[in-house]
Design a protein around this motif. Structure first.
Motif, PDB file in Angstrom:
ATOM      1  N   GLY A 186      86.293   9.111  -3.439  1.00 45.84           N
ATOM      2  CA  GLY A 186      85.342   8.063  -3.148  1.00 45.84           C
ATOM      3  C   GLY A 186      86.005   7.259  -2.078  1.00 45.84           C
ATOM      4  N   ARG A 234      79.265   8.814   1.244  1.00 48.98           N
ATOM      5  CA  ARG A 234      79.821   8.999  -0.254  1.00 48.98           C
ATOM      6  C   ARG A 234      79.082   9.756  -0.902  1.00 48.98           C
ATOM      7  NH1 ARG A 234      80.467   4.185  -0.894  1.00 48.98           N
ATOM      8  NH2 ARG A 234      82.870   4.163  -0.087  1.00 48.98           N
ATOM      9  N   ASN A 235      77.817   9.527  -0.736  1.00 49.57           N
ATOM     10  CA  ASN A 235      76.818  10.369  -1.791  1.00 49.57           C
ATOM     11  C   ASN A 235      76.658  11.754  -1.049  1.00 49.57           C
ATOM     12  OD1 ASN A 235      76.191   8.196  -3.637  1.00 49.57           O
ATOM     13  ND2 ASN A 235      74.475   7.545  -2.042  1.00 49.57           N
ATOM     14  N   TYR A 262      79.789  13.669  -2.518  1.00 48.40           N
ATOM     15  CA  TYR A 262      79.607  13.755  -3.909  1.00 48.40           C
ATOM     16  C   TYR A 262      78.814  15.279  -4.054  1.00 48.40           C
ATOM     17  CZ  TYR A 262      82.403   9.824  -5.366  1.00 48.40           C
ATOM     18  OH  TYR A 262      83.399   8.973  -5.890  1.00 48.40           O
ATOM     19  N   GLU A 264      79.827  18.925  -5.884  1.00 49.67           N
ATOM     20  CA  GLU A 264      79.240  19.501  -7.233  1.00 49.67           C
ATOM     21  C   GLU A 264      79.296  21.066  -7.539  1.00 49.67           C
ATOM     22  OE1 GLU A 264      75.347  18.109  -7.569  1.00 49.67           O
ATOM     23  OE2 GLU A 264      75.884  15.916  -7.932  1.00 49.67           O
TER      24      GLU A 264
END
Length: 214
Positions: free
Chosen positions: A78, A163-164, A167, A171
């Motif tokens: 992050g 950041r999202n 992320y 996954e």
């Protein structure tokens, strides 16, 4: 076990001393208790979960010491280094009166995706695939924000968007269980059977349309 309780202690070879007789009874009770506990531990009903669902995992809610496969991969923590980003500001568009024409509130962040060492290497191809519209011909990843009329808030919004995105690209797909695989195979077989049935039905309709042979 009932025979042990109904059988006289004297016939078992114990002395008739009350204290020794009490000790003998306690010993017998301990033995019986251990036997009952062993039987209860090994007993399984015919409607137990492992018999009703033989392919399921009864310990799926318990924490295990198994290490997931993703643990061997370097994870994104992050952290985004601001000093490795190119940040540019400009006048924002949209409603806001004269304020939008005077203050550089719109923020644009960009960085070279291939040379960004703060993003794990295995995430970069997925990030490029998911957000290919944000990557320029030179390989720069661009994020823009003019959500608010404050430059610092728009900069924070850019960082949050980036950041999202990282992320989401990090996954890993979940491996299907045995039950899910069996259900998928049944659905595929059912779909194939439906296609064959439709073909046979259409074939019979065409045969009935043909002129009769005399």
């Amino acid at each position: 076990m009932l025979l042990v309780f109904n059988y006289p202690i004297e016939r078992l070879g114990y002395r008739t001393d009350p204290i020794l007789k009490l000790e003998s009874v306690v010993s017998v009770l301990c033995i019986v208790e251990n036997l009952l506990g062993l039987c209860a531990k090994n007993y399984k009903s015919h409607v137990s979960l492992d018999k009703l669902y033989p392919n399921s995992n009864p310990d799926f809610l318990r924490k295990t010491n198994e290490v997931p496969k993703s643990s061997s991969l370097e994870q994104f923590e992050g952290y985004i280094p601001i000093d490795q980003l190119e940040i540019a500001t400009s006048k924002s568009s949209g409603p806001g009166g004269q304020h939008v024409n005077k203050v550089n509130s719109k923020v644009e962040m960009r960085f070279h995706l291939k040379s960004a060492d703060w993003i794990p290497a295995w995430i970069k191809p997925k990030l490029l695939e998911q957000e290919h519209g944000r990557v320029t011909k030179d390989g720069f990843f661009v994020v823009r924000s003019d959500m608010t009329r404050k430059q610092m808030l728009n900069q924070a919004d850019c960082l949050n968007k980036l950041r999202n995105m990282i992320y989401k690209a990090s996954e890993l797909p979940r491996e299907p269980t045995t039950e899910e695989m069996e259900l998928k195979e049944k659905r595929i077989a059912k779909a194939k059977a439906g296609v064959l049935k439709e073909k046979r039905s259409r074939s019979l309709i065409k045969q009935n349309r043909s002129s009769p042979q005399f």
